[in-house]
Design a protein around this motif. Sequence first.
Motif, PDB file in Angstrom:
ATOM      1  N   UNK A 178       0.492  -6.682 -11.433  1.00 18.94           N
ATOM      2  CA  UNK A 178       1.471  -6.929 -10.367  1.00 18.94           C
ATOM      3  C   UNK A 178       1.049  -6.261  -9.048  1.00 18.94           C
ATOM      4  N   UNK A 179       0.487  -5.077  -9.153  1.00 18.70           N
ATOM      5  CA  UNK A 179       0.032  -4.382  -7.940  1.00 18.70           C
ATOM      6  C   UNK A 179      -1.087  -5.175  -7.253  1.00 18.70           C
ATOM      7  N   UNK A 180      -2.000  -5.720  -8.040  1.00 19.65           N
ATOM      8  CA  UNK A 180      -3.087  -6.516  -7.468  1.00 19.65           C
ATOM      9  C   UNK A 180      -2.534  -7.788  -6.784  1.00 19.65           C
TER      10      UNK A 180
ATOM     11  N   UNK B 289      -0.045  -9.570   0.478  1.00 20.28           N
ATOM     12  CA  UNK B 289       0.296  -8.708   1.609  1.00 20.28           C
ATOM     13  C   UNK B 289       1.668  -8.049   1.431  1.00 20.28           C
ATOM     14  N   UNK B 290       1.992  -7.677   0.199  1.00 17.13           N
ATOM     15  CA  UNK B 290       3.243  -6.956  -0.060  1.00 17.13           C
ATOM     16  C   UNK B 290       2.877  -5.556  -0.573  1.00 17.13           C
TER      17      UNK B 290
ATOM     18  N   UNK C  84       4.802  -0.837  -7.868  1.00 11.00           N
ATOM     19  CA  UNK C  84       4.137  -1.072  -9.155  1.00 11.00           C
ATOM     20  C   UNK C  84       3.240   0.093  -9.531  1.00 11.00           C
ATOM     21  N   UNK C  85       2.542   0.649  -8.544  1.00 14.11           N
ATOM     22  CA  UNK C  85       1.648   1.783  -8.815  1.00 14.11           C
ATOM     23  C   UNK C  85       2.438   3.038  -9.178  1.00 14.11           C
ATOM     24  N   UNK C  86       3.588   3.236  -8.537  1.00 13.09           N
ATOM     25  CA  UNK C  86       4.431   4.385  -8.888  1.00 13.09           C
ATOM     26  C   UNK C  86       4.907   4.291 -10.339  1.00 13.09           C
TER      27      UNK C  86
END
Length: 232
Positions: A74-76, A82-83, A90-92
């Motif tokens: 999802x992070x990728x 561009x979000x 997602x990374x958190x």
Amino acid sequence: MGLFSRMETVVKSKMNKLMDRMEDPRETLDYSYEKQLEMLQDVKRGVAEVATSKKRLQLQRSKLQQNLEKLDSQARDAIKADREDLARLALERKTTLNTQIQGLDQQIEDLEKEQEKLVAAEKRLSTKVEVFRTKKETIKAQYSAAEAQVKINESVSGISEEMADVGLAIERAENKTENMKARASALDELIDTGTLDDLTSSGDDIDRELAKINSATTVDLELEKLKKEAGK
């Protein structure tokens, strides 16, 4: 206090002797073996419980790992769209999951070590129980054989005592019989010699002597008669 103390000692001694007579070592050995089997079953249940708990944590970690991979994807995708805000979120969450996974890994490792210890303990205890079982059966067999031997010896001892009594009775009867024979023989001899009067016959000693002479005369007359008849 000294009297009561001695009485207590005597009572305990009597009770110990009574319990010793009542106790069957074979039953005691079987009871001890059953207790050891129960202990072994407890250890096996402990191994199963630890293995189950470890499996649950592994399944939970697998789910977290799947979520981790999903968040990474999802992070990728968010970066491509561009979000950056979604990518950061997602990374958190990914960071939080990594922390949880690390905690699970530590718990799984601890359970793995605990399981290894319990498995080793189970093997040692199982070996001891098997050794005890073999020794138990050996002692029981020896005790049963000794018990049978004691009963046989007691029976033989009882028979020997009875036979000894019978032998003494026979010996006494034989002695009495021999004494009676000797007495009868002595009485016959006394009667024949005239020392002892024969109460069964009538008359005195002169009458008996005359009776003998008459008997001899009668025999001589009969003998002469038989000679004449035969021409001699």
